[in-house]
Structure formats: C-alpha cells, structure tokens
Scaffold this motif. Structure first.
Motif, PDB file in Angstrom:
ATOM      1  N   VAL A 172       0.845  -1.192   0.000  1.00  0.00           N
ATOM      2  CA  VAL A 172       0.000   0.000   0.000  1.00  0.00           C
ATOM      3  C   VAL A 172       0.884   1.246   0.000  1.00  0.00           C
ATOM      4  O   VAL A 172       2.091   1.170   0.210  1.00  0.00           O
ATOM      5  N   ARG A 173       0.249   2.404  -0.233  1.00  0.00           N
ATOM      6  CA  ARG A 173       0.960   3.674  -0.127  1.00  0.00           C
ATOM      7  C   ARG A 173       0.286   4.504   0.945  1.00  0.00           C
ATOM      8  O   ARG A 173      -0.912   4.428   1.163  1.00  0.00           O
ATOM      9  N   GLY A 174       1.081   5.324   1.615  1.00  0.00           N
ATOM     10  CA  GLY A 174       0.561   6.200   2.648  1.00  0.00           C
ATOM     11  C   GLY A 174       1.578   6.385   3.743  1.00  0.00           C
ATOM     12  O   GLY A 174       2.774   6.229   3.526  1.00  0.00           O
ATOM     13  N   ALA A 175       1.103   6.737   4.919  1.00  0.00           N
ATOM     14  CA  ALA A 175       1.949   6.918   6.100  1.00  0.00           C
ATOM     15  C   ALA A 175       3.055   7.924   5.829  1.00  0.00           C
ATOM     16  O   ALA A 175       4.210   7.678   6.089  1.00  0.00           O
ATOM     17  N   GLY A 176       2.696   9.075   5.289  1.00  0.00           N
ATOM     18  CA  GLY A 176       3.666  10.135   5.070  1.00  0.00           C
ATOM     19  C   GLY A 176       3.274  11.015   3.915  1.00  0.00           C
ATOM     20  O   GLY A 176       2.532  10.610   3.035  1.00  0.00           O
ATOM     21  N   ALA A 177       3.773  12.241   3.947  1.00  0.00           N
ATOM     22  CA  ALA A 177       3.417  13.222   2.918  1.00  0.00           C
ATOM     23  C   ALA A 177       3.821  12.763   1.521  1.00  0.00           C
ATOM     24  O   ALA A 177       3.234  13.173   0.537  1.00  0.00           O
ATOM     25  N   LEU A 178       4.830  11.914   1.419  1.00  0.00           N
ATOM     26  CA  LEU A 178       5.270  11.439   0.107  1.00  0.00           C
ATOM     27  C   LEU A 178       4.536  10.175  -0.332  1.00  0.00           C
ATOM     28  O   LEU A 178       4.833   9.617  -1.370  1.00  0.00           O
ATOM     29  N   LEU A 179       3.567   9.727   0.477  1.00  0.00           N
ATOM     30  CA  LEU A 179       2.817   8.506   0.174  1.00  0.00           C
ATOM     31  C   LEU A 179       3.768   7.352  -0.136  1.00  0.00           C
ATOM     32  O   LEU A 179       3.723   6.727  -1.185  1.00  0.00           O
ATOM     33  N   THR A 180       4.648   7.091   0.813  1.00  0.00           N
ATOM     34  CA  THR A 180       5.663   6.062   0.631  1.00  0.00           C
ATOM     35  C   THR A 180       5.054   4.664   0.597  1.00  0.00           C
ATOM     36  O   THR A 180       3.997   4.412   1.168  1.00  0.00           O
ATOM     37  N   ILE A 181       5.755   3.763  -0.069  1.00  0.00           N
ATOM     38  CA  ILE A 181       5.310   2.370  -0.174  1.00  0.00           C
ATOM     39  C   ILE A 181       5.488   1.678   1.175  1.00  0.00           C
ATOM     40  O   ILE A 181       6.488   1.843   1.854  1.00  0.00           O
ATOM     41  N   GLU A 182       4.486   0.906   1.545  1.00  0.00           N
ATOM     42  CA  GLU A 182       4.512   0.161   2.806  1.00  0.00           C
ATOM     43  C   GLU A 182       4.111  -1.285   2.507  1.00  0.00           C
ATOM     44  O   GLU A 182       3.149  -1.526   1.766  1.00  0.00           O
ATOM     45  N   LYS A 183       4.851  -2.222   3.058  1.00  0.00           N
ATOM     46  CA  LYS A 183       4.541  -3.646   2.863  1.00  0.00           C
ATOM     47  C   LYS A 183       4.085  -4.225   4.194  1.00  0.00           C
ATOM     48  O   LYS A 183       4.807  -4.177   5.175  1.00  0.00           O
ATOM     49  N   ILE A 184       2.872  -4.771   4.183  1.00  0.00           N
ATOM     50  CA  ILE A 184       2.277  -5.315   5.406  1.00  0.00           C
ATOM     51  C   ILE A 184       2.129  -6.824   5.231  1.00  0.00           C
ATOM     52  O   ILE A 184       1.472  -7.281   4.295  1.00  0.00           O
ATOM     53  N   PRO A 185       2.736  -7.631   6.125  1.00  0.00           N
ATOM     54  CA  PRO A 185       2.551  -9.091   6.030  1.00  0.00           C
ATOM     55  C   PRO A 185       1.061  -9.429   6.109  1.00  0.00           C
ATOM     56  O   PRO A 185       0.340  -8.878   6.945  1.00  0.00           O
ATOM     57  N   ARG A 186       0.602 -10.330   5.249  1.00  0.00           N
ATOM     58  CA  ARG A 186      -0.823 -10.673   5.218  1.00  0.00           C
ATOM     59  C   ARG A 186      -1.324 -11.203   6.548  1.00  0.00           C
ATOM     60  O   ARG A 186      -2.492 -11.019   6.892  1.00  0.00           O
ATOM     61  N   VAL A 187      -0.458 -11.849   7.320  1.00  0.00           N
ATOM     62  CA  VAL A 187      -0.896 -12.376   8.620  1.00  0.00           C
ATOM     63  C   VAL A 187      -1.263 -11.246   9.573  1.00  0.00           C
ATOM     64  O   VAL A 187      -1.983 -11.464  10.551  1.00  0.00           O
ATOM     65  N   GLN A 188      -0.776 -10.031   9.313  1.00  0.00           N
ATOM     66  CA  GLN A 188      -1.088  -8.894  10.183  1.00  0.00           C
ATOM     67  C   GLN A 188      -2.337  -8.140   9.747  1.00  0.00           C
ATOM     68  O   GLN A 188      -2.860  -7.321  10.483  1.00  0.00           O
ATOM     69  N   ALA A 189      -2.817  -8.419   8.530  1.00  0.00           N
ATOM     70  CA  ALA A 189      -3.993  -7.730   8.005  1.00  0.00           C
ATOM     71  C   ALA A 189      -5.193  -8.670   8.048  1.00  0.00           C
ATOM     72  O   ALA A 189      -5.261  -9.635   7.297  1.00  0.00           O
ATOM     73  N   ARG A 190      -6.126  -8.384   8.932  1.00  0.00           N
ATOM     74  CA  ARG A 190      -7.306  -9.244   9.078  1.00  0.00           C
ATOM     75  C   ARG A 190      -8.300  -9.043   7.938  1.00  0.00           C
ATOM     76  O   ARG A 190      -8.920  -9.993   7.469  1.00  0.00           O
ATOM     77  N   ALA A 191      -8.471  -7.792   7.486  1.00  0.00           N
ATOM     78  CA  ALA A 191      -9.428  -7.501   6.403  1.00  0.00           C
ATOM     79  C   ALA A 191      -9.005  -6.232   5.678  1.00  0.00           C
ATOM     80  O   ALA A 191      -8.404  -5.338   6.268  1.00  0.00           O
ATOM     81  N   VAL A 192      -9.328  -6.174   4.388  1.00  0.00           N
ATOM     82  CA  VAL A 192      -9.047  -5.001   3.564  1.00  0.00           C
ATOM     83  C   VAL A 192     -10.369  -4.606   2.897  1.00  0.00           C
ATOM     84  O   VAL A 192     -11.029  -5.438   2.293  1.00  0.00           O
ATOM     85  N   SER A 193     -10.744  -3.322   3.013  1.00  0.00           N
ATOM     86  CA  SER A 193     -12.018  -2.867   2.476  1.00  0.00           C
ATOM     87  C   SER A 193     -11.829  -1.612   1.623  1.00  0.00           C
ATOM     88  O   SER A 193     -11.068  -0.717   1.986  1.00  0.00           O
ATOM     89  N   ALA A 194     -12.545  -1.533   0.499  1.00  0.00           N
ATOM     90  CA  ALA A 194     -12.406  -0.419  -0.427  1.00  0.00           C
ATOM     91  C   ALA A 194     -13.113   0.829   0.094  1.00  0.00           C
ATOM     92  O   ALA A 194     -14.232   0.766   0.609  1.00  0.00           O
ATOM     93  N   VAL A 195     -12.441   1.964  -0.046  1.00  0.00           N
ATOM     94  CA  VAL A 195     -13.063   3.268   0.249  1.00  0.00           C
ATOM     95  C   VAL A 195     -13.921   3.639  -0.953  1.00  0.00           C
ATOM     96  O   VAL A 195     -13.439   3.619  -2.092  1.00  0.00           O
ATOM     97  N   VAL A 196     -15.184   3.989  -0.707  1.00  0.00           N
ATOM     98  CA  VAL A 196     -16.090   4.327  -1.808  1.00  0.00           C
ATOM     99  C   VAL A 196     -16.458   5.806  -1.828  1.00  0.00           C
ATOM    100  O   VAL A 196     -17.072   6.293  -2.776  1.00  0.00           O
ATOM    101  N   ALA A 197     -16.093   6.554  -0.766  1.00  0.00           N
ATOM    102  CA  ALA A 197     -16.381   7.983  -0.737  1.00  0.00           C
ATOM    103  C   ALA A 197     -15.474   8.675   0.260  1.00  0.00           C
ATOM    104  O   ALA A 197     -15.067   8.085   1.259  1.00  0.00           O
ATOM    105  N   ARG A 198     -15.155   9.934  -0.051  1.00  0.00           N
ATOM    106  CA  ARG A 198     -14.425  10.787   0.880  1.00  0.00           C
ATOM    107  C   ARG A 198     -15.307  11.966   1.197  1.00  0.00           C
ATOM    108  O   ARG A 198     -15.754  12.674   0.299  1.00  0.00           O
ATOM    109  N   LEU A 199     -15.578  12.193   2.452  1.00  0.00           N
ATOM    110  CA  LEU A 199     -16.487  13.250   2.863  1.00  0.00           C
ATOM    111  C   LEU A 199     -15.738  14.266   3.717  1.00  0.00           C
ATOM    112  O   LEU A 199     -15.055  13.891   4.663  1.00  0.00           O
ATOM    113  N   ASP A 200     -15.878  15.531   3.379  1.00  0.00           N
ATOM    114  CA  ASP A 200     -15.258  16.582   4.179  1.00  0.00           C
ATOM    115  C   ASP A 200     -16.240  16.987   5.251  1.00  0.00           C
ATOM    116  O   ASP A 200     -17.335  17.462   4.949  1.00  0.00           O
TER     117      ASP A 200
END
Length: 202
Positions: A172-200
């Motif tokens: 994934v990308r994020g965790a910083g102003a430069l949107l750096t690449i981050e690798k998360i072991p699958r065993v640490q990620a229980r679920a991944v869900s798509a963002v469908v809207a951003r609300l201010d």
C-alpha cells in the motif's frame, strides 16, 4: 433537424445521467480531478458532464469512455439513472415497451453496509487530509490506487492507498506526505475494504 423529445425532457435526462455519473465516481472514492485525469481531462471538464452541461453524455461512445475511467460500464450508469428516476421501481412490475410482464417481481439488491473512519492525521495528503471521513464497504476489495481501510490483527484500522497484494504481503501507499510504499505481512492484516467515498466534515 427534428427532435424526438421535448427540450425539458432532454434536459432532465441529461441531468439524471450526470447525477448517476457523479454517484459512480463517489462510490469509487475519486474526486472529479482524479476521474478526469484518467482521461486526460480537467476537473472542470469532468464536472460539466456531471452537471448535465455536455449533451455528448447521450452518446454511447462517450458513456463508455467516462464509465471506463471509473472501472464501470454504461449499463451501471443506466441502472443508477433508472433507480434514481423511479424510486418506486422496486415495488412496480417492469413492463418493457409493448410487452406485459407476468410472473414474479424481483426484489432489489440488498443494501450494502458502509462504515466510516475519520482521519486524524495528514498521512494520506494530498489524497485526503486530517478531518476527512472515509466511507468504506467491508469485504469489497479495492482496485489499484483506490483508498482502502485495513483492519489489523490487533484490531486497529489503517487508511492507505491500495497498490497490490499476494498471499505473503499487502503493498500500500501512505503513512507520510510522500505517500511512501509500505509492505504489510498478510498475517497482520485481518481484512481489507475499499473506500467508496471521501467526505469533508464541517
């Protein structure tokens, strides 16, 4: 050249198409600028389609191009137009022109559960800043460069931009102003869900 529909009817139809296009874009968590960028178009150009100010939206080739930028189809657009223009359609039998439908009336699709997460930092700026509320659908897998919410094994939630995944890791990308690449072991990620809207908020 003769017109087959009243001007008011045509205006209403193109507004409905524009509103449906906006709904498709918001469901995918994209801004007008991001959607337009996928076609080499400005946010203002995209906005004119959503506002119903470009009659080209009636053309099938234009609909294919616009919906394709949203990983959708003209059929998805038509379904949204139909749903928004006939709120009682789920309780009325559908009768195609010249035909009478007999038999079972089908129920509408079940409503999709949506959850919200408010960002407390600028880790995803400029995509989303602190205070932005992300609306996500549990169980819906994100596409590349789409926002996602990751439920970690410890119960915490992380908002990131999805890149790719395999059986070993989630990238994934994020965790910083430069949107750096981050690798998360699958065993640490229980679920991944798509963002469908951003609300201010506010």
């Amino acid at each position: 050249m003769a017109r087959f529909t009243d001007d008011n009817d045509a205006d209403a139809e193109i507004r409905a198409l524009g509103e449906a296009l906006a709904m498709l874009r918001r469901e995918r968590g994209l801004s007008q600028a991001e959607a337009g960028q996928r076609l080499g178009m400005t946010s203002q150009g995209w906005g004119l389609y959503e506002a119903g100010k470009r009659s080209g939206l009636f053309r099938p080739d234009v609909q294919r191009r616009l919906t394709g930028a949203l990983d959708a189809t003209p059929e998805d657009l038509a379904l949204l137009v139909r749903a928004s223009s006939t709120p009682s359609a789920l309780t009325q039998p559908f009768k195609p022109d010249g035909l009478e439908m007999r038999g079972r009336i089908f129920e509408g699709a079940p409503s999709v559960e949506r959850r919200r997460l408010q960002l407390s930092s600028d880790e995803l700026a400029p995509w989303a800043a602190a205070g932005t509320v992300l609306e996500y659908v549990p169980g819906r897998w994100p596409r590349r460069d789409q926002g996602c919410v990751i439920e970690m094994a410890d119960g915490s939630l992380r908002a990131r931009l999805y890149v790719r995944s395999d059986e070993v890791e989630l990238v994934v990308r994020g965790a910083g102003a430069l949107l750096t690449i981050e690798k998360i072991p699958r065993v640490q990620a229980r679920a991944v869900s798509a963002v469908v809207a951003r609300l201010d908020e506010g």
